[in-house]
Design a protein around this motif. Structure first.
Motif, PDB file in Angstrom:
ATOM      1  N   UNK A 200       0.829  -1.211   0.000  1.00 53.19           N
ATOM      2  CA  UNK A 200       0.000   0.000   0.000  1.00 53.19           C
ATOM      3  C   UNK A 200       0.861   1.258   0.000  1.00 53.19           C
ATOM      4  N   UNK A 201       2.155   1.107   0.271  1.00 59.08           N
ATOM      5  CA  UNK A 201       3.041   2.265   0.346  1.00 59.08           C
ATOM      6  C   UNK A 201       3.966   2.399  -0.860  1.00 59.08           C
ATOM      7  N   UNK A 202       4.262   1.267  -1.515  1.00 61.12           N
ATOM      8  CA  UNK A 202       5.281   1.328  -2.572  1.00 61.12           C
ATOM      9  C   UNK A 202       5.135   0.151  -3.524  1.00 61.12           C
ATOM     10  N   UNK A 203       5.346   0.411  -4.802  1.00 63.79           N
ATOM     11  CA  UNK A 203       5.384  -0.644  -5.818  1.00 63.79           C
ATOM     12  C   UNK A 203       6.694  -0.528  -6.573  1.00 63.79           C
ATOM     13  N   UNK A 204       7.366  -1.648  -6.749  1.00 64.38           N
ATOM     14  CA  UNK A 204       8.648  -1.670  -7.438  1.00 64.38           C
ATOM     15  C   UNK A 204       8.542  -2.594  -8.642  1.00 64.38           C
ATOM     16  N   UNK A 205       8.969  -2.087  -9.800  1.00 68.40           N
ATOM     17  CA  UNK A 205       8.979  -2.881 -11.019  1.00 68.40           C
ATOM     18  C   UNK A 205      10.387  -2.915 -11.595  1.00 68.40           C
ATOM     19  N   UNK A 206      10.805  -4.076 -12.066  1.00 68.43           N
ATOM     20  CA  UNK A 206      12.126  -4.230 -12.658  1.00 68.43           C
ATOM     21  C   UNK A 206      11.986  -4.557 -14.139  1.00 68.43           C
ATOM     22  N   UNK A 207      12.996  -4.227 -14.889  1.00 69.39           N
ATOM     23  CA  UNK A 207      12.980  -4.442 -16.337  1.00 69.39           C
ATOM     24  C   UNK A 207      12.887  -5.933 -16.668  1.00 69.39           C
ATOM     25  N   UNK A 208      12.060  -6.258 -17.632  1.00 73.65           N
ATOM     26  CA  UNK A 208      11.932  -7.623 -18.139  1.00 73.65           C
ATOM     27  C   UNK A 208      13.092  -7.878 -19.098  1.00 73.65           C
ATOM     28  N   UNK A 209      14.104  -8.589 -18.615  1.00 75.81           N
ATOM     29  CA  UNK A 209      15.311  -8.796 -19.422  1.00 75.81           C
ATOM     30  C   UNK A 209      15.056  -9.708 -20.616  1.00 75.81           C
ATOM     31  N   UNK A 210      13.950 -10.432 -20.593  1.00 72.15           N
ATOM     32  CA  UNK A 210      13.628 -11.337 -21.696  1.00 72.15           C
ATOM     33  C   UNK A 210      12.544 -10.763 -22.605  1.00 72.15           C
ATOM     34  N   UNK A 211      12.332  -9.451 -22.530  1.00 69.52           N
ATOM     35  CA  UNK A 211      11.291  -8.832 -23.338  1.00 69.52           C
ATOM     36  C   UNK A 211      11.566  -9.038 -24.822  1.00 69.52           C
ATOM     37  N   UNK A 212      10.526  -9.276 -25.577  1.00 73.50           N
ATOM     38  CA  UNK A 212      10.666  -9.611 -27.001  1.00 73.50           C
ATOM     39  C   UNK A 212      11.083  -8.418 -27.874  1.00 73.50           C
ATOM     40  N   UNK A 213      10.793  -7.219 -27.410  1.00 69.23           N
ATOM     41  CA  UNK A 213      11.076  -6.027 -28.206  1.00 69.23           C
ATOM     42  C   UNK A 213      12.191  -5.186 -27.615  1.00 69.23           C
ATOM     43  N   UNK A 214      12.157  -3.897 -27.911  1.00 69.89           N
ATOM     44  CA  UNK A 214      13.170  -2.966 -27.422  1.00 69.89           C
ATOM     45  C   UNK A 214      13.030  -2.779 -25.925  1.00 69.89           C
ATOM     46  N   UNK A 215      14.110  -2.964 -25.190  1.00 65.62           N
ATOM     47  CA  UNK A 215      14.060  -2.883 -23.729  1.00 65.62           C
ATOM     48  C   UNK A 215      14.241  -1.438 -23.261  1.00 65.62           C
ATOM     49  N   UNK A 216      13.679  -1.112 -22.095  1.00 68.54           N
ATOM     50  CA  UNK A 216      13.859   0.238 -21.530  1.00 68.54           C
ATOM     51  C   UNK A 216      15.330   0.524 -21.230  1.00 68.54           C
ATOM     52  N   UNK A 217      15.661   1.817 -21.159  1.00 73.26           N
ATOM     53  CA  UNK A 217      17.020   2.231 -20.851  1.00 73.26           C
ATOM     54  C   UNK A 217      17.288   2.290 -19.358  1.00 73.26           C
ATOM     55  N   UNK A 218      16.251   2.148 -18.563  1.00 69.40           N
ATOM     56  CA  UNK A 218      16.414   2.154 -17.103  1.00 69.40           C
ATOM     57  C   UNK A 218      16.151   0.749 -16.561  1.00 69.40           C
ATOM     58  N   UNK A 219      16.666   0.486 -15.362  1.00 66.89           N
ATOM     59  CA  UNK A 219      16.603  -0.864 -14.788  1.00 66.89           C
ATOM     60  C   UNK A 219      15.397  -1.093 -13.899  1.00 66.89           C
ATOM     61  N   UNK A 220      14.978  -0.036 -13.227  1.00 61.93           N
ATOM     62  CA  UNK A 220      13.949  -0.229 -12.202  1.00 61.93           C
ATOM     63  C   UNK A 220      13.091   1.026 -12.090  1.00 61.93           C
ATOM     64  N   UNK A 221      11.820   0.833 -11.762  1.00 64.12           N
ATOM     65  CA  UNK A 221      10.918   1.949 -11.483  1.00 64.12           C
ATOM     66  C   UNK A 221      10.360   1.750 -10.074  1.00 64.12           C
ATOM     67  N   UNK A 222      10.563   2.728  -9.217  1.00 62.25           N
ATOM     68  CA  UNK A 222      10.029   2.693  -7.857  1.00 62.25           C
ATOM     69  C   UNK A 222       8.898   3.701  -7.751  1.00 62.25           C
ATOM     70  N   UNK A 223       7.736   3.236  -7.342  1.00 64.41           N
ATOM     71  CA  UNK A 223       6.540   4.072  -7.249  1.00 64.41           C
ATOM     72  C   UNK A 223       6.139   4.215  -5.784  1.00 64.41           C
ATOM     73  N   UNK A 224       6.206   5.444  -5.278  1.00 66.03           N
ATOM     74  CA  UNK A 224       5.902   5.717  -3.878  1.00 66.03           C
ATOM     75  C   UNK A 224       4.503   6.332  -3.758  1.00 66.03           C
TER      76      UNK A 224
END
Length: 528
Positions: A200-224
Motif C-alpha cells: 500500500x506504500x510502494x510498488x517496485x517494477x524491474x525491467x523484463x530482461x527477456x522482453x521480445x522487443x526494445x528494452x527500456x534504458x532504465x533498470x527499475x521503477x520505484x513508485x511511492x
C-alpha cells in the motif's frame, strides 16, 4: 573520518565493530548498485488490484505489465504489439489476427492462440467487457492455427481495433496468473516490466530482461504512494523522487507548475491535452430546453479568463468537444468573447425578467440552478464552480454548488439528478468514438457515467458517424459537431494541458506519453 571520530568507542569495541561492518556493508552495497538506473515516481494512491478485468488497479501500472494486440501511439496511430498483423473479411464481420512469435510471459508461458482465446473467454462475452462494442457484437472466436485467431462478429463495427488498444479489459495475462478456480492471483504479463514488490506504500517494477522487443534504458521503477501534491513537490525538490505528473498518476496543478518551474534543477514540461472540460446541461430540465438559455450560459463564460487565470495558461479555451489531436474532431469553432449584455437579451427574449433583487424570474419562479461538483471525480471543480457562479450571477442567474463524492456522482448523474454538471471527455485512446457514443445518445449505454446532452435529432447523426467507413467519417462527424454547435447543446470550456515536472540534473531525456493512461517511460534516459 566523521564516522570514525564519532563511533570509535574503545570501551565498547564490540559495538563499534558491528557498526563498522554495517557501515562498510552499506557502502559496498551502494557501490554495487551505483550503475543501476532507478526512476522514482510518486503515485496519488496505491497500484491496487492489477487484474486487467477488475477495473480497480492503476491504469499506468497495468500498462507497464500487460500488453495488448495493438498499441495506441501519438496522433492516433495504432501499431502492432502481440498481433503482428490483422485482416478483415466476411464484409467486415470477421477479424483474423496473426500473432507475434517468440513472445513469452514473464513466468515462461509462451504466447499463442490458446492463451489469447483463454483471455478472451474471461472478458469478451462477459460482464467486464459489456461496455465495448466488441462485446455487444461478439459472436464467437476461432483458433485457425497455433498462431492465428479469428474473431467473428454479429455485425461490422468500426472501433474494434481502437478498443483492442485499451488497457482494460483487453490486455493479456498468463493463464498461470490465476488459481485452480480461475481467480486472479498475481500480475504476470508479456510487458517490459515485472512487479518485484507491491504494498500500500510502494510498488517496485524491474525491467523484463527477456522482453521480445526494445528494452527500456532504465533498470527499475520505484513508485511511492504520496497522496499530497505539496509533499510531492517538496520531495521532487529534495531529490527524493525524479518526476511527478499525470492526471492518473500524481498530478501537477498549473499553480504548482508555476512554482516548480522556477526551482533550480527542475524542468516543467507540458503537452496538449487529449480531453476537454465540458459544462453539461441536464436536457430533461425544462429550463434548458430553450436554446436561448443554453446560448446565454455559453456567452456568459469567459473561457480565456478561466484558462489564463484559474489554469495559469496551461489550458486552451475551446468551443469544441475534442481537441485537434483527436481524430475527426472537426473544424475549430471560434471561442466567443464574454458578452453579458447579449446574454441578458437572450434571457429576456426567453421570458426571463430581472427582479429588484438582481435575480431573474419567469412565471414567478427565480432562475436558481445547481451545479454538481466533485473534487474526487473532477479535480479543481470547486474553484471552477465558484468562477462560473460569479460569471452567471452577473446576468441574474443564481448558481449554487453541491459537492458530492465520486460514488455519489457516479450514481446521481446517470439518473439526471443535476441541473448543470462538469464532465470530462474520455480523451485518447478512447475518443473520438467513446465519449460521443456513450454520453450523448438517448438510450442508456453500458458503462456510462452520465450524459452531457441528449436529443433524438442528434442520435442518428452520432450513429451515422460512428458506423461510417473511413472515407465518410470526416464529413459525418462534422455533421455531429455542426448540430451541437448550432444548438448550443453543451458548453465546452477548455482543453487542459498535461503537465510533468522532472529532475533535469538526473534525467537526461523525458517525453510525455501519448495518453494519460501511460507512464512517461518511452525514450526515458538517466545519467545515474
Amino acid at each position: 573520518n566523521y564516522y570514525l571520530e564519532r563511533e570509535i568507542d574503545m570501551k565498547n569495541s564490540k559495538n563499534f565493530t558491528i557498526s563498522l561492518l554495517v557501515f562498510i556493508g552499506l557502502g559496498f552495497g551502494n557501490l554495487c548498485m551505483a550503475d543501476e538506473k532507478v526512476f522514482r515516481l510518486p503515485m496519488s494512491k496505491p497500484a491496487g488490484n492489477l487484474n486487467p478485468i477488475a477495473y480497480k488497479g492503476l491504469w499506468v501500472v497495468q500498462d507497464m505489465v500487460f500488453e495488448g494486440l495493438v498499441k495506441y501511439t501519438r496522433g492516433g496511430v495504432l501499431e502492432p504489439v502481440l498481433a503482428k498483423s490483422w485482416t478483415q473479411s466476411n464484409q467486415g464481420k470477421t477479424i483474423t489476427f496473426k500473432l507475434r512469435e517468440n513472445v513469452f510471459f514473464t513466468d515462461g508461458t509462451p504466447w499463442n492462440a490458446e492463451v489469447m482465446t483463454w483471455n478472451l473467454d474471461r472478458w469478451i462475452d462477459e460482464r467486464p467487457g459489456s461496455w465495448l462494442q466488441l462485446h455487444q457484437q461478439f459472436d464467437r472466436f476461432e483458433i485457425v492455427d497455433p498462431m492465428t485467431v479469428s474473431i467473428h462478429l454479429k455485425n461490422k463495427i468500426q472501433v474494434w481495433l481502437i478498443e483492442l488498444s485499451y488497457i482494460r479489459p483487453v490486455r493479456f495475462m498468463s493463464p498461470k496468473a490465476v488459481d485452480a478456480d480461475g481467480k486472479y492471483t498475481k500480475p504476470v504479463g508479456t510487458g517490459k516490466w515485472i512487479v518485484e514488490s507491491d504494498s500500500v506504500a510502494k510498488t517496485v517494477l524491474v525491467r523484463n530482461e527477456n522482453y521480445w522487443g526494445k528494452k527500456p534504458k532504465i533498470d527499475k521503477v520505484e513508485l511511492f504512494v504520496m497522496p499530497n501534491q505539496r509533499s510531492r513537490g517538496s520531495a521532487l525538490q529534495a531529490g527524493e523522487i525524479d518526476a511527478s505528473g499525470g492526471k492518473f498518476i500524481a498530478a501537477v496543478s498549473p499553480q504548482q507548475a508555476e512554482i516548480l518551474k522556477n526551482k533550480q534543477g527542475i524542468t516543467v514540461v507540458s503537452d496538449v491535452g487529449t480531453d476537454t472540460m465540458v459544462l453539461g446541461f441536464n436536457p430533461r430540465r425544462e429550463i434548458f430546453k430553450d436554446i436561448r438559455v443554453r446560448e446565454a450560459v455559453n456567452v456568459l463564460i469567459s473561457r480565456q479568463a478561466i484558462a489564463t487565470g484559474l489554469l495559469r495558461g496551461y489550458a486552451k479555451p475551446t468551443m469544441n468537444l475534442y481537441p485537434e489531436v483527436i481524430a475527426y474532431s472537426g473544424k475549430r469553432w471560434p471561442v466567443p468573447a464574454r458578452d453579458v449584455d447579449k446574454a441578458k437579451k437572450l434571457l429576456a427574449d426567453a421570458g426571463w425578467t430581472m427582479g429588484s433583487d438582481g435575480v431573474l424570474s419567469k412565471n414567478g419562479k427565480p432562475f436558481k440552478i445547481e451545479l454538481v461538483i466533485s473534487e474526487d471525480a473532477v479535480a479543481g471543480s470547486r474553484k471552477l464552480g465558484e468562477v462560473l457562479q460569479y460569471m452567471l450571477g452577473e446576468a441574474g442567474i443564481v448558481l449554487s454548488l453541491r459537492n458530492v463524492d465520486h460514488a455519489a456522482r457516479h450514481g446521481e448523474i446517470p439518473k439526471f439528478k443535476y441541473d448543470l454538471s462538469l464532465f470530462m471527455s474520455n480523451g485518447a485512446p478512447y475518443d473520438p468514438f467513446n465519449t460521443i457514443t456513450m454520453m450523448f445518445p438517448t438510450e442508456k449505454k453500458p458503462g456510462t457515467d452520465g450524459k452531457m446532452y441528449e436529443s433524438k435529432e442528434l442520435d442518428p447523426l452520432i450513429w451515422a458517424a460512428a458506423r461510417a467507413d473511413e472515407p465518410d467519417r470526416v464529413r459525418l462527424f462534422q455533421k455531429v459537431w455542426d448540430w451541437m454547435y448550432e444548438n448550443h447543446a453543451i458548453a465546452p470550456l477548455y482543453h487542459e494541458a498535461r503537465i510533468w515536472a522532472y529532475n533535469s540534473e538526473k534525467v537526461d531525456s523525458f517525453s510525455i506519453a501519448p495518453t494519460e493512461y501511460e507512464m512517461p517511460l518511452e525514450g526515458l534516459s538517466m545519467e545515474h
